[in-house]
Design an enzyme around this catalytic site. Structure first.
Site, PDB file in Angstrom:
ATOM      1  N   LYS A   9       0.813  -1.213   0.000  1.00 27.43           N
ATOM      2  CA  LYS A   9       0.000   0.000   0.000  1.00 27.43           C
ATOM      3  C   LYS A   9       0.851   1.269   0.000  1.00 27.43           C
ATOM      4  O   LYS A   9       0.614   2.177  -0.809  1.00 27.43           O
ATOM      5  CB  LYS A   9      -0.891  -0.041   1.249  1.00 27.43           C
ATOM      6  N   ARG A 150      13.921  -9.279   9.075  1.00 24.78           N
ATOM      7  CA  ARG A 150      13.158  -8.823  10.243  1.00 24.78           C
ATOM      8  C   ARG A 150      12.944  -9.988  11.175  1.00 24.78           C
ATOM      9  O   ARG A 150      12.321 -10.966  10.804  1.00 24.78           O
ATOM     10  CB  ARG A 150      11.803  -8.314   9.807  1.00 24.78           C
ATOM     11  N   ARG A 161      -0.779 -10.121  13.501  1.00 27.25           N
ATOM     12  CA  ARG A 161      -0.894  -8.750  12.963  1.00 27.25           C
ATOM     13  C   ARG A 161      -2.005  -8.655  11.933  1.00 27.25           C
ATOM     14  O   ARG A 161      -2.754  -7.688  11.891  1.00 27.25           O
ATOM     15  CB  ARG A 161       0.427  -8.328  12.297  1.00 27.25           C
TER      16      ARG A 161
END
Ligand SMILES: [Zn+2]
Length: 226
Positions: A9, A150, A161
């Site tokens: 996005k 990560r 999440r």
């Protein structure tokens, strides 16, 4: 622009805004700006964040309103990361009442693909920027720092999440879905195709090719529905 973490996005928002010469407005950026500029609402936000609390809807809305009132947003803007709640969306509608209709694009990506993307995501160990995986580079495009895996993005955390995102965003998507200016696009495609679909989806709302933010009407052409 709506979409889960990992949907691309931010990248798509930035790309679209750049090609149209309009600002990409993300709540993280404007919060930092408002705090730096020392505006009244910025100072309130800083006080809240200094206490380790999340900035509430009222302050967030005030900050967004202040940002949208600036001259560079007069001919259109891309909002990234706002609204996150129906309350924020309602407030945004009030802000937009004197402007052209909001175009809402939902970038849809299947959960398995999001998990794959997020669990393998690279991040810069100096500036924290996200980097796409697979192009072989280990150097941050923004600051030249080193890209590392990560560690917090293991699969269980990623799934949690996404669950949180869907719980928050589903009412928001339902709130917007009924509008003639709502479109969803397939975010599981290569970035160039997503960008092309994004432009086509926006133009199909009747907003035209010149700038987003011109008067728009209903369109007979349906959006891409996954
Ligand atoms: Zn960096």
């Amino acid at each position: 622009m709506l979409g889960p973490p990992g949907a691309g996005k931010g990248t798509q928002a930035e790309r679209f805004a750049r090609t149209r010469g309009i600002p990409k407005i993300s709540t993280g950026d404007i919060l930092r700006e408002a705090v730096q500029a020392g505006t009244e609402i910025g100072l309130r936000a800083k006080a809240i964040m200094d206490r380790g609390e999340l900035v509430n809807d009222e302050v967030m809305i005030g900050i967004v309103k202040e940002r949208l009132d600036r001259a560079d947003a007069a001919n259109g803007f891309v909002l990234d990361g706002f609204p996150r709640t129906v309350a924020q969306a309602t407030a945004l509608d009030a802000i937009m009442a004197v402007r052209d209709p909001l175009i809402v694009i939902d970038i849809v990506v299947p959960e398995a693909e999001l998990v794959r993307r997020l669990a393998t995501r690279l991040i810069c160990d100096s500036c924290g920027a996200n980097a796409p995986v697979g192009d072989g580079t280990t150097t941050c495009m923004r600051c030249g720092g080193r890209l590392v895996q990560r560690t917090d993005d293991n699969e269980a955390i990623v799934r949690e999440r996404l669950k949180v995102y869907h719980r928050q965003s589903e009412p928001l998507v339902e709130y917007y879905r009924v509008r003639p200016t709502f479109r969803s696009i397939d975010g599981a495609q290569p970035p160039d195709q997503v960008a092309a679909d994004l432009v086509a989806a926006i133009e199909s709302t009747g907003a035209g090719a010149v700038t987003v933010g011109k008067p728009i009407g209903r369109s007979a052409k349906p959006g891409v529905q996954p």
